[in-house]
Write an enzyme that holds these catalytic residues in place. Structure first.
Site, PDB file in Angstrom:
ATOM      1  N   HIS A  99      11.853  57.561  47.401  1.00 43.33           N
ATOM      2  CA  HIS A  99      10.925  58.228  46.488  1.00 43.33           C
ATOM      3  C   HIS A  99       9.850  57.189  46.151  1.00 43.33           C
ATOM      4  CE1 HIS A  99      14.820  60.165  45.445  1.00 43.33           C
ATOM      5  NE2 HIS A  99      14.130  61.231  45.149  1.00 43.33           N
ATOM      6  N   ASP A 102      10.958  54.698  43.648  1.00 46.84           N
ATOM      7  CA  ASP A 102      12.054  53.795  44.035  1.00 46.84           C
ATOM      8  C   ASP A 102      11.492  52.466  44.505  1.00 46.84           C
ATOM      9  OD1 ASP A 102      13.681  56.039  43.838  1.00 46.84           O
ATOM     10  OD2 ASP A 102      13.720  56.372  46.005  1.00 46.84           O
ATOM     11  N   GLU A 266      22.175  68.947  51.898  1.00 46.68           N
ATOM     12  CA  GLU A 266      23.049  67.933  51.275  1.00 46.68           C
ATOM     13  C   GLU A 266      24.417  68.555  51.024  1.00 46.68           C
ATOM     14  OE1 GLU A 266      21.360  65.353  48.373  1.00 46.68           O
ATOM     15  OE2 GLU A 266      23.191  65.277  47.190  1.00 46.68           O
ATOM     16  N   HIS A 269      25.315  69.532  47.485  1.00 52.04           N
ATOM     17  CA  HIS A 269      24.519  70.637  46.963  1.00 52.04           C
ATOM     18  C   HIS A 269      25.075  71.967  47.471  1.00 52.04           C
ATOM     19  CE1 HIS A 269      20.681  67.930  46.380  1.00 52.04           C
ATOM     20  NE2 HIS A 269      21.743  67.484  45.746  1.00 52.04           N
ATOM     21  N   ASP A 294      21.472  65.215  54.006  1.00 55.59           N
ATOM     22  CA  ASP A 294      21.811  64.205  53.007  1.00 55.59           C
ATOM     23  C   ASP A 294      23.322  64.104  52.996  1.00 55.59           C
ATOM     24  OD1 ASP A 294      19.273  63.480  52.391  1.00 55.59           O
ATOM     25  OD2 ASP A 294      19.408  63.906  50.246  1.00 55.59           O
ATOM     26  N   ASP A 307      27.748  62.933  44.296  1.00 58.61           N
ATOM     27  CA  ASP A 307      27.119  62.068  45.312  1.00 58.61           C
ATOM     28  C   ASP A 307      28.059  60.973  45.813  1.00 58.61           C
ATOM     29  OD1 ASP A 307      24.681  63.382  45.380  1.00 58.61           O
ATOM     30  OD2 ASP A 307      23.652  61.980  44.047  1.00 58.61           O
ATOM     31  N   ASP A 336      22.683  59.946  50.784  1.00 60.31           N
ATOM     32  CA  ASP A 336      22.326  60.198  49.384  1.00 60.31           C
ATOM     33  C   ASP A 336      23.624  60.129  48.587  1.00 60.31           C
ATOM     34  OD1 ASP A 336      21.151  60.848  47.052  1.00 60.31           O
ATOM     35  OD2 ASP A 336      20.305  62.761  47.694  1.00 60.31           O
TER      36      ASP A 336
END
Ligand code: XUL
Ligand code: CO
Length: 437
Positions: A99, A102, A266, A269, A294, A307, A336
């Protein structure tokens, strides 16, 4: 050196007990026609690995991610680059994802943040050229800063919307500069808490327009890669618009974005949406939109996005089965994932990636075996065989009508039961392949 006690991680095979060695990830081993590393383009997630120290709502960081510099400075940002590249080189990881915030500390003035992004991306580019490490995807963090409390594209404030646009524009610039293969939209706070204050249609149209502008701008500066939506059903918002792959794909089609976008799926998710990881991969793949992954896993006993580093080989196997069947990813496997809060040492960062990379490598080997074995494929083919000829073939060809089918049914009387699904038998095949040899 930031990790002086960690060697380059070797492959030592399944019988090794060396904690700092791969047991299954053997980068150059040929599986299903190509080297493992080509099946598994792994990426380091800048945020979890280099930024997050384990803060949760009950306590502060347990891991020290200062890398010898003062946090919030450009010196720290550069130390993270150095540490990140050493980390990736030691593990043989060829990609990273980031990001905007980051890689630099965010300034009060976006012009200053952008200047910092220019500076750090020059530095990252140098490292990339020295090491051959590449950028998998970039994105803009449009969910942490309080201004995004009501979302970015979905915000009620036109000024905040413009700020989001500025961040996306810059994040695209940096992604293109670093040769990123993709650009991700995770709808961090694109959703709502209550309909009592929310116009859903208005918000969704605004999100779509922001994405359209991003595509137009991205293409104008030479971005040829894929845009991705990363679906997630909830957290932080109660209702998130990109609930799951099916919802996100419907949204993209509705607004004419489906040619430029694919899914970044992901695992955790998908499970929060009440699906298996495999389900969302399949839905993406059959729609031609399986882009990137992810790679993480959730905890079935906890209802939030934990995560975790993936260790569940059943899940990684079924993931790799989908990926192999889909002919591979255009993107890669971005971890991730974060260490558990009590695993706070530098060495734990390596253990986590070794675990994840080995879990996917083993999943790849097993998935290739399932396909080679052929029993699952032939069972499925046989299960639908009534469509191979006669009235079934006419149905598949779209060469019949409701009247004809009704007449057929009347002449037939009651149909026989459709045949056993044999789920338990099929599950035993999977266990057989997973645990024997
Ligand atoms: C949050 C999440 C993000 C995206 C990128 O759940 O997965 O880190 O991957 O914004
Ligand atoms: Co993610």
């Amino acid at each position: 050196m930031y990790f002086p006690n960690i060697p380059v991680i070797p492959y030592e095979g399944p019988n090794s007990t060396n904690p700092l060695a791969f047991k299954f990830y053997d980068a150059d081993r040929i599986v299903a026609g190509k080297p493992m590393k080509e099946h598994l383009p792994f990426a380091m997630a800048w945020w979890h690995n280099l930024c997050a120290g384990g803060t949760d709502m009950f306590g502060r960081d347990t891991a020290d991610k200062s890398f010898g510099a003062e946090k919030g400075t450009m010196e720290h940002a550069k130390a993270k680059v150095d540490a990140g590249f050493e980390f990736m080189q030691k593990l043989g990881i060829e990609y990273f994802c980031f990001h905007d915030v980051d890689i630099v500390p965010e300034a009060d003035d976006i012009k200053e943040t952008n200047r910092r992004l220019d500076e750090i991306s020059d530095y990252i580019l140098e490292k990339m050229n020295q090491t051959g490490i590449k950028c998998l995807w970039g994105t803009a963090n449009m969910f942490s800063n309080p201004r995004f409390m009501n979302g970015a594209g979905s915000t009620n404030s036109a000024d905040v919307y413009c700020f989001a646009a500025a961040q996306i524009k810059k994040a695209l610039d940096i992604t293109v500069k670093l040769g990123g293969k993709g650009y991700v939209f995770w709808g961090g706070r694109e959703g709502y808490e209550t309909l009592l204050n929310t116009d859903v249609k208005f918000e969704q149209e605004n999100i779509a327009n922001l994405m359209k502008m991003a595509v137009k701008y991205g293409r104008s500066i030479g971005f040829t890669g894929d845009f991705y939506i990363e679906p997630k059903p909830k957290e932080p918002m109660k209702h998130q618009y990109d609930f799951d792959a099916a919802t996100a794909i419907g949204f993209l089609r509705q607004y004419g974005l489906d040619k430029d976008f694919k899914m970044n799926i992901e695992a955790n998710h998908a499970t929060l949406a009440g699906h298996t990881f495999q389900h969302d991969l399949r839905i993406s793949a059959i729609n031609g939109m399986l882009g990137s992954i992810d790679a993480n896993q959730g905890d079935y006993l906890l209802g939030w996005d934990t995560d975790e580093f993936p260790f569940n080989v059943y899940e990684t196997t079924m993931c790799m089965y989908e990926v192999l069947k889909a002919g591979g990813l255009t993107g890669g496997f971005n971890f991730d994932a974060k260490n558990r809060r009590p695993s706070y040492t530098m060495e734990d960062m390596f253990h986590a990636y070794i675990l994840g990379m080995d879990a996917f490598a083993l999943g790849l080997l097993k998935a290739a075996r399932i396909i080679e074995d052929g029993r699952i494929d032939s069972f499925i083919a046989d299960r639908y065989s009534s469509y191979n000829s006669g009235i079934g073939a006419k149905i598949r060809a779209g060469e019949t009508s409701l009247e004809e089918l009704a007449a057929y049914a009347e002449s037939m009387g009651a149909p026989a039961l459709p045949g056993s699904g044999r789920q338990e038998y099929l599950e035993s095949i999977i266990n057989n392949i997973l645990f024997c040899g």
